[in-house]
Design a protein around this motif. Structure first.
Motif, PDB file in Angstrom:
ATOM      1  N   VAL A  34      25.398  58.936  56.978  1.00 27.76           N
ATOM      2  CA  VAL A  34      25.762  57.599  57.454  1.00 27.76           C
ATOM      3  C   VAL A  34      24.924  56.545  56.743  1.00 27.76           C
ATOM      4  O   VAL A  34      25.441  55.517  56.285  1.00 27.76           O
ATOM      5  N   ALA A  35      23.623  56.800  56.620  1.00 27.94           N
ATOM      6  CA  ALA A  35      22.742  55.844  55.952  1.00 27.94           C
ATOM      7  C   ALA A  35      23.131  55.671  54.492  1.00 27.94           C
ATOM      8  O   ALA A  35      23.153  54.547  53.965  1.00 27.94           O
ATOM      9  N   LEU A  36      23.470  56.777  53.811  1.00 34.86           N
ATOM     10  CA  LEU A  36      23.866  56.705  52.405  1.00 34.86           C
ATOM     11  C   LEU A  36      25.158  55.921  52.225  1.00 34.86           C
ATOM     12  O   LEU A  36      25.285  55.092  51.317  1.00 34.86           O
ATOM     13  N   HIS A  37      26.119  56.162  53.104  1.00 34.83           N
ATOM     14  CA  HIS A  37      27.408  55.492  52.974  1.00 34.83           C
ATOM     15  C   HIS A  37      27.289  54.002  53.297  1.00 34.83           C
ATOM     16  O   HIS A  37      27.899  53.174  52.617  1.00 34.83           O
ATOM     17  N   VAL A  38      26.521  53.670  54.312  1.00 37.00           N
ATOM     18  CA  VAL A  38      26.305  52.259  54.637  1.00 37.00           C
ATOM     19  C   VAL A  38      25.581  51.562  53.491  1.00 37.00           C
ATOM     20  O   VAL A  38      25.949  50.440  53.090  1.00 37.00           O
ATOM     21  N   ASP A  39      24.579  52.222  52.932  1.00 31.84           N
ATOM     22  CA  ASP A  39      23.840  51.639  51.809  1.00 31.84           C
ATOM     23  C   ASP A  39      24.752  51.429  50.610  1.00 31.84           C
ATOM     24  O   ASP A  39      24.660  50.417  49.913  1.00 31.84           O
ATOM     25  N   SER A  40      25.658  52.386  50.375  1.00 35.49           N
ATOM     26  CA  SER A  40      26.588  52.266  49.262  1.00 35.49           C
ATOM     27  C   SER A  40      27.508  51.060  49.432  1.00 35.49           C
ATOM     28  O   SER A  40      27.737  50.291  48.484  1.00 35.49           O
ATOM     29  N   LEU A  41      28.020  50.872  50.628  1.00 36.50           N
ATOM     30  CA  LEU A  41      28.910  49.734  50.888  1.00 36.50           C
ATOM     31  C   LEU A  41      28.161  48.415  50.780  1.00 36.50           C
ATOM     32  O   LEU A  41      28.660  47.445  50.186  1.00 36.50           O
ATOM     33  N   GLU A  42      26.958  48.361  51.343  1.00 38.01           N
ATOM     34  CA  GLU A  42      26.169  47.126  51.291  1.00 38.01           C
ATOM     35  C   GLU A  42      25.759  46.803  49.863  1.00 38.01           C
ATOM     36  O   GLU A  42      25.761  45.633  49.454  1.00 38.01           O
ATOM     37  N   SER A  43      25.410  47.834  49.088  1.00 42.00           N
ATOM     38  CA  SER A  43      25.034  47.620  47.691  1.00 42.00           C
ATOM     39  C   SER A  43      26.214  47.092  46.890  1.00 42.00           C
ATOM     40  O   SER A  43      26.067  46.185  46.062  1.00 42.00           O
ATOM     41  N   THR A  44      27.385  47.631  47.144  1.00 44.78           N
ATOM     42  CA  THR A  44      28.585  47.163  46.451  1.00 44.78           C
ATOM     43  C   THR A  44      28.881  45.711  46.804  1.00 44.78           C
ATOM     44  O   THR A  44      29.174  44.889  45.927  1.00 44.78           O
ATOM     45  N   ALA A  45      28.818  45.386  48.082  1.00 44.86           N
ATOM     46  CA  ALA A  45      29.082  44.014  48.523  1.00 44.86           C
ATOM     47  C   ALA A  45      28.114  43.030  47.877  1.00 44.86           C
ATOM     48  O   ALA A  45      28.495  41.922  47.484  1.00 44.86           O
ATOM     49  N   ALA A  46      26.842  43.440  47.756  1.00 39.78           N
ATOM     50  CA  ALA A  46      25.832  42.556  47.177  1.00 39.78           C
ATOM     51  C   ALA A  46      26.048  42.348  45.677  1.00 39.78           C
ATOM     52  O   ALA A  46      25.711  41.291  45.135  1.00 39.78           O
ATOM     53  N   ARG A  47      26.625  43.344  45.007  1.00 36.72           N
ATOM     54  CA  ARG A  47      26.783  43.280  43.550  1.00 36.72           C
ATOM     55  C   ARG A  47      28.077  42.586  43.118  1.00 36.72           C
ATOM     56  O   ARG A  47      28.207  42.182  41.966  1.00 36.72           O
ATOM     57  N   LEU A  48      29.031  42.471  44.032  1.00 39.33           N
ATOM     58  CA  LEU A  48      30.331  41.933  43.656  1.00 39.33           C
ATOM     59  C   LEU A  48      30.263  40.450  43.318  1.00 39.33           C
ATOM     60  O   LEU A  48      29.676  39.661  44.055  1.00 39.33           O
ATOM     61  N   ASP A  49      30.894  40.079  42.240  1.00 40.39           N
ATOM     62  CA  ASP A  49      31.075  38.681  41.861  1.00 40.39           C
ATOM     63  C   ASP A  49      32.425  38.247  42.435  1.00 40.39           C
ATOM     64  O   ASP A  49      33.481  38.649  41.933  1.00 40.39           O
ATOM     65  N   LEU A  50      32.398  37.440  43.489  1.00 35.23           N
ATOM     66  CA  LEU A  50      33.636  37.094  44.183  1.00 35.23           C
ATOM     67  C   LEU A  50      34.563  36.220  43.341  1.00 35.23           C
ATOM     68  O   LEU A  50      35.784  36.262  43.519  1.00 35.23           O
ATOM     69  N   ASP A  51      34.007  35.445  42.420  1.00 36.49           N
ATOM     70  CA  ASP A  51      34.865  34.686  41.510  1.00 36.49           C
ATOM     71  C   ASP A  51      35.680  35.635  40.634  1.00 36.49           C
ATOM     72  O   ASP A  51      36.876  35.413  40.396  1.00 36.49           O
ATOM     73  N   SER A  52      35.040  36.706  40.179  1.00 41.20           N
ATOM     74  CA  SER A  52      35.747  37.707  39.372  1.00 41.20           C
ATOM     75  C   SER A  52      36.774  38.449  40.214  1.00 41.20           C
ATOM     76  O   SER A  52      37.884  38.742  39.749  1.00 41.20           O
ATOM     77  N   VAL A  53      36.424  38.745  41.453  1.00 34.07           N
ATOM     78  CA  VAL A  53      37.363  39.414  42.355  1.00 34.07           C
ATOM     79  C   VAL A  53      38.604  38.547  42.541  1.00 34.07           C
ATOM     80  O   VAL A  53      39.742  39.045  42.485  1.00 34.07           O
ATOM     81  N   MET A  54      38.417  37.255  42.760  1.00 35.07           N
ATOM     82  CA  MET A  54      39.553  36.351  42.935  1.00 35.07           C
ATOM     83  C   MET A  54      40.384  36.253  41.657  1.00 35.07           C
ATOM     84  O   MET A  54      41.618  36.169  41.719  1.00 35.07           O
ATOM     85  N   GLN A  55      39.727  36.267  40.511  1.00 33.53           N
ATOM     86  CA  GLN A  55      40.454  36.231  39.244  1.00 33.53           C
ATOM     87  C   GLN A  55      41.370  37.446  39.117  1.00 33.53           C
ATOM     88  O   GLN A  55      42.528  37.326  38.703  1.00 33.53           O
ATOM     89  N   VAL A  56      40.855  38.604  39.493  1.00 31.01           N
ATOM     90  CA  VAL A  56      41.655  39.828  39.431  1.00 31.01           C
ATOM     91  C   VAL A  56      42.793  39.772  40.447  1.00 31.01           C
ATOM     92  O   VAL A  56      43.943  40.105  40.130  1.00 31.01           O
ATOM     93  N   ALA A  57      42.494  39.342  41.680  1.00 35.94           N
ATOM     94  CA  ALA A  57      43.526  39.252  42.718  1.00 35.94           C
ATOM     95  C   ALA A  57      44.635  38.295  42.301  1.00 35.94           C
ATOM     96  O   ALA A  57      45.829  38.589  42.490  1.00 35.94           O
ATOM     97  N   ASN A  58      44.275  37.164  41.730  1.00 33.96           N
ATOM     98  CA  ASN A  58      45.273  36.194  41.274  1.00 33.96           C
ATOM     99  C   ASN A  58      46.154  36.799  40.185  1.00 33.96           C
ATOM    100  O   ASN A  58      47.377  36.593  40.166  1.00 33.96           O
ATOM    101  N   SER A  59      45.528  37.534  39.285  1.00 35.07           N
ATOM    102  CA  SER A  59      46.263  38.143  38.176  1.00 35.07           C
ATOM    103  C   SER A  59      47.233  39.203  38.679  1.00 35.07           C
ATOM    104  O   SER A  59      48.375  39.290  38.217  1.00 35.07           O
ATOM    105  N   ILE A  60      46.800  40.018  39.640  1.00 35.99           N
ATOM    106  CA  ILE A  60      47.670  41.056  40.191  1.00 35.99           C
ATOM    107  C   ILE A  60      48.849  40.427  40.932  1.00 35.99           C
ATOM    108  O   ILE A  60      49.999  40.856  40.786  1.00 35.99           O
ATOM    109  N   ALA A  61      48.576  39.397  41.727  1.00 35.95           N
ATOM    110  CA  ALA A  61      49.644  38.744  42.498  1.00 35.95           C
ATOM    111  C   ALA A  61      50.705  38.132  41.584  1.00 35.95           C
ATOM    112  O   ALA A  61      51.885  38.082  41.951  1.00 35.95           O
ATOM    113  N   ALA A  62      50.290  37.685  40.405  1.00 35.05           N
ATOM    114  CA  ALA A  62      51.223  37.030  39.488  1.00 35.05           C
ATOM    115  C   ALA A  62      51.804  37.976  38.444  1.00 35.05           C
ATOM    116  O   ALA A  62      52.684  37.579  37.673  1.00 35.05           O
ATOM    117  N   ALA A  63      51.362  39.216  38.413  1.00 38.08           N
ATOM    118  CA  ALA A  63      51.719  40.137  37.335  1.00 38.08           C
ATOM    119  C   ALA A  63      53.157  40.636  37.438  1.00 38.08           C
ATOM    120  O   ALA A  63      53.690  40.824  38.525  1.00 38.08           O
TER     121      ALA A  63
END
Length: 209
Positions: free
Chosen positions: A13-42
């Motif tokens: 449980v600790a490893l999985h929670v740490d993995s999710l929190e680490s991913t959330a901290a590393r994500l660039d949300l501007d890049s995420v939105m760029q990808v989401a916009n591209s997929i929606a329009a593709a």
């Protein structure tokens, strides 16, 4: 390994929670939105992954397809390259590889990019081959030393990124997405059994004695 089951559970449980929190901290949300916009329009979205990442690719493809995105998942490199060569500037190609070094995935994303597609890497290694050739790279958590190499927490971090992308795409296609989700739920409703009737209180009480 002699840890008791409860200790193993707590560690996981600790490893999985740490993995999710680490991913959330590393994500660039501007890049995420760029990808989401591209997929929606593709016009077309190809999702590439091999092995365990192939399972994740198919999960993402299924979610996108249900809300009206023309998405396909490829694990076989010959089939993936055949699809990649037909992409163009109105297409999106997503490569999933924790290490970013899976040769087949690198080849498929590279070909899609050469064909004009907007390319996306989902990997924990920002310096990997896959991240280096993609237009946008989205970071996931690094594998834990506890369960290398098949650490399921890695898959959960990939799913977190893809679930976020799915929801952001669905937001942009809300009307169509809602209609299609309702239609798909109705289509399979006949194949779902109704809930089981609860046991009479007297029987349930007898079974607990």
């Amino acid at each position: 390994m002699t840890d008791a089951p409860g200790k193993v559970l707590q560690t996981l449980v600790a490893l999985h929670v740490d993995s999710l929190e680490s991913t959330a901290a590393r994500l660039d949300l501007d890049s995420v939105m760029q990808v989401a916009n591209s997929i929606a329009a593709a016009r077309h979205v190809d999702i590439y992954g091999v092995g365990g990442s192939g399972v994740i690719a198919r999960e993402f493809q299924g979610r996108l397809y249900r809300i009206g995105v023309n998405a396909h998942a490829w694990s076989d490199v010959h089939e993936g390259l055949t699809s990649a060569v037909m992409q163009n500037s109105s297409s999106v190609a997503v490569g999933i590889s924790s290490t970013g070094r899976t040769e087949e995935t690198v080849q498929m994303v590279s070909q899609a990019g050469a064909s004009g597609a907007f390319t996306v890497a989902i990997t924990h290694d920002a310096d990997s081959w896959l991240a280096g050739l993609a237009d946008v790279s989205l970071a996931t958590a690094e594998p834990s030393h506890y369960l290398r190499p098949d650490d399921l927490s890695v898959k959960h971090s990939q799913l977190l990124v893809l679930d976020l992308l799915y929801l952001l795409v669905a937001q942009q296609m809300f009307g169509e997405a809602s209609t299609r989700l309702a239609a798909s739920a109705m289509a399979v409703s006949a194949h779902r059994r109704s809930p089981r009737a609860p046991k009479p209180a007297s029987i349930a009480a007898e079974e607990t004695r």
